[in-house]
Scaffold this motif. Structure first.
Motif, mmCIF file in Angstrom:
data_model
loop_
_atom_site.group_PDB
_atom_site.id
_atom_site.type_symbol
_atom_site.label_atom_id
_atom_site.label_comp_id
_atom_site.label_asym_id
_atom_site.label_seq_id
_atom_site.Cartn_x
_atom_site.Cartn_y
_atom_site.Cartn_z
ATOM 1 N N VAL A 49 81.168 -24.884 14.388
ATOM 2 C CA VAL A 49 81.275 -24.265 13.061
ATOM 3 C C VAL A 49 80.229 -24.845 12.110
ATOM 4 N N PHE A 50 80.097 -26.178 12.101
ATOM 5 C CA PHE A 50 79.119 -26.807 11.211
ATOM 6 C C PHE A 50 77.695 -26.384 11.560
ATOM 7 N N LYS A 51 77.399 -26.281 12.852
ATOM 8 C CA LYS A 51 76.066 -25.860 13.284
ATOM 9 C C LYS A 51 75.785 -24.425 12.858
ATOM 10 N N VAL A 52 76.757 -23.547 13.026
ATOM 11 C CA VAL A 52 76.599 -22.148 12.616
ATOM 12 C C VAL A 52 76.360 -22.064 11.115
ATOM 13 N N ILE A 53 77.145 -22.799 10.338
ATOM 14 C CA ILE A 53 76.983 -22.790 8.885
ATOM 15 C C ILE A 53 75.587 -23.269 8.500
ATOM 16 N N SER A 54 75.113 -24.327 9.156
ATOM 17 C CA SER A 54 73.795 -24.868 8.819
ATOM 18 C C SER A 54 72.691 -23.852 9.116
ATOM 19 N N GLU A 55 72.855 -23.087 10.195
ATOM 20 C CA GLU A 55 71.850 -22.070 10.522
ATOM 21 C C GLU A 55 71.861 -20.940 9.495
ATOM 22 N N PHE A 56 73.047 -20.532 9.059
ATOM 23 C CA PHE A 56 73.129 -19.505 8.015
ATOM 24 C C PHE A 56 72.486 -19.993 6.717
ATOM 25 N N VAL A 57 72.801 -21.224 6.331
ATOM 26 C CA VAL A 57 72.271 -21.765 5.075
ATOM 27 C C VAL A 57 70.744 -21.835 5.127
ATOM 28 N N GLU A 58 70.179 -22.353 6.209
ATOM 29 C CA GLU A 58 68.727 -22.439 6.318
ATOM 30 C C GLU A 58 68.090 -21.048 6.265
ATOM 31 N N GLY A 59 68.697 -20.087 6.987
ATOM 32 C CA GLY A 59 68.164 -18.730 6.984
ATOM 33 C C GLY A 59 68.190 -18.104 5.610
ATOM 34 N N PHE A 60 69.310 -18.213 4.915
ATOM 35 C CA PHE A 60 69.421 -17.637 3.579
ATOM 36 C C PHE A 60 68.424 -18.271 2.616
ATOM 37 N N GLU A 61 68.286 -19.586 2.690
ATOM 38 C CA GLU A 61 67.397 -20.275 1.751
ATOM 39 C C GLU A 61 65.932 -19.902 1.976
ATOM 40 N N LYS A 62 65.519 -19.795 3.233
ATOM 41 C CA LYS A 62 64.114 -19.521 3.522
ATOM 42 C C LYS A 62 63.744 -18.048 3.353
ATOM 43 N N LEU A 63 64.707 -17.156 3.542
ATOM 44 C CA LEU A 63 64.374 -15.732 3.564
ATOM 45 C C LEU A 63 64.720 -14.996 2.276
ATOM 46 N N ALA A 64 65.448 -15.621 1.383
ATOM 47 C CA ALA A 64 65.945 -14.930 0.197
ATOM 48 C C ALA A 64 64.827 -14.381 -0.686
ATOM 49 N N LYS A 65 63.649 -15.022 -0.656
ATOM 50 C CA LYS A 65 62.581 -14.629 -1.575
ATOM 51 C C LYS A 65 61.348 -14.072 -0.862
ATOM 52 N N ILE A 66 61.505 -13.590 0.357
ATOM 53 C CA ILE A 66 60.309 -13.152 1.091
ATOM 54 C C ILE A 66 59.808 -11.783 0.662
ATOM 55 N N GLY A 67 60.621 -11.005 -0.042
ATOM 56 C CA GLY A 67 60.187 -9.687 -0.462
ATOM 57 C C GLY A 67 60.372 -8.654 0.639
ATOM 58 N N PRO A 68 59.944 -7.400 0.387
ATOM 59 C CA PRO A 68 60.138 -6.322 1.365
ATOM 60 C C PRO A 68 59.441 -6.629 2.692
ATOM 61 N N CYS A 69 60.181 -6.543 3.782
ATOM 62 C CA CYS A 69 59.634 -6.824 5.107
ATOM 63 C C CYS A 69 60.119 -5.793 6.118
ATOM 64 N N VAL A 70 59.327 -5.618 7.150
ATOM 65 C CA VAL A 70 59.696 -4.776 8.281
ATOM 66 C C VAL A 70 59.749 -5.663 9.513
ATOM 67 N N THR A 71 60.800 -5.500 10.305
ATOM 68 C CA THR A 71 60.938 -6.281 11.527
ATOM 69 C C THR A 71 60.342 -5.526 12.708
ATOM 70 N N ILE A 72 59.588 -6.243 13.525
ATOM 71 C CA ILE A 72 59.028 -5.689 14.757
ATOM 72 C C ILE A 72 59.733 -6.336 15.942
ATOM 73 N N PHE A 73 60.376 -5.506 16.762
ATOM 74 C CA PHE A 73 61.047 -5.963 17.976
ATOM 75 C C PHE A 73 60.226 -5.578 19.201
ATOM 76 N N GLY A 74 60.342 -6.347 20.282
ATOM 77 C CA GLY A 74 59.669 -6.015 21.531
ATOM 78 C C GLY A 74 59.682 -7.183 22.488
ATOM 79 N N SER A 75 59.200 -6.957 23.674
ATOM 80 C CA SER A 75 59.313 -7.916 24.758
ATOM 81 C C SER A 75 58.487 -9.181 24.546
ATOM 82 N N ALA A 76 59.069 -10.321 24.961
ATOM 83 C CA ALA A 76 58.339 -11.586 24.988
ATOM 84 C C ALA A 76 57.359 -11.642 26.152
ATOM 85 N N ARG A 77 57.494 -10.742 27.111
ATOM 86 C CA ARG A 77 56.706 -10.811 28.340
ATOM 87 C C ARG A 77 55.414 -9.999 28.278
#
Length: 238
Positions: free
Chosen positions: A30-58
């Protein structure tokens, strides 16, 4: 060795644990999950409009779809968007590379895996996040993206595609554009969705087919994003 590890995991699932074991192990999760959410929210909250690109790592750098992904991300940046990827090699690397080359925002949401995945060098240093949990990472994709462009990939790419489709279909997130790139690659899946899922079994509604667009080129992919937001007279503003 790998087989023994898998056997240990299976056996562990059937092993009875006492309350102290359960409380100790699950509390740390639970603590690890919370820490990942907190880091994600803090770093991404101000990035502005973005588009995600998905696709293979290979996907290799000499592959047609790698080059298309790089062209798409470059165009997105020139049109005012930042780019988010899964942070790894292949199509993800191409997406970050195109954004980095055009001096745009290049975000990487990496995942720790026993093989395949390592972060690429084209991510902005302050916009690289590495996750242990897929579900936390997927929340970040859907929470901070204004559109999804999906290039050929495997199970992980399909998971991300259907996650986005499901959340939009059920109105858990906004009606953001989803673009599938590569008619030859995706046509079989789309035919199955139309013929089997919709017509034979009525497991979706006909209007659900409008949740995504199918294109072949970088120009077409970015045009879908631009045209979608032009209906609302919206444009990126950094």
């Amino acid at each position: 060795m790998e087989q023994l590890k898998e056997e240990d995991k299976i056996k562990k699932a059937f092993k009875e644990r006492d309350w102290a074991e359960i409380k100790s192990a699950d509390s740390w999760v639970v603590f690890k999950v919370i820490s990942e959410f907190v880091e994600g929210f803090e770093k991404l909250a101000k990035i502005g409009p973005c588009v995600t690109i998905f696709g293979s790592a290979r996907t290799k750098s000499d592959n047609h779809y790698y080059q298309v992904a790089e062209a798409i991300s470059g165009k997105l940046v020139r049109h005012g968007y930042g780019v988010i990827t899964g942070g790894g090699p292949g199509i993800m690397e191409a997406g970050n590379k195109g954004a980095h080359t055009e001096k745009g925002k290049s975000v990487g949401l990496n995942i720790l895996l026993p093989f395949e995945q390592f972060n690429n060098v084209y991510i902005d240093p302050d916009k690289l996040i590495t996750f242990d949990y897929f579900f936390v990472r997927k929340v970040m994709f859907t929470k901070y993206s204004q559109g999804f462009i999906v290039l050929p990939g495997g199970f992980g790419t399909l998971d991300e595609l259907f996650e986005a489709l499901t959340l939009i279909q059920t109105k858990k997130i906004g009606r953001f554009p989803i673009v599938l790139v590569g008619k030859e690659y995706w046509s079989g899946l789309i035919d199955w969705i139309k013929d089997v899922v919709l017509q034979q079994n009525a497991n979706i509604n006909e209007e659900d087919l409008n949740l995504f667009a199918l294109v072949d080129t970088a120009e077409e992919a970015v045009a879908v994003i631009d045209n979608f937001y032009s209906k609302y007279l919206l444009s990126p503003n950094y």
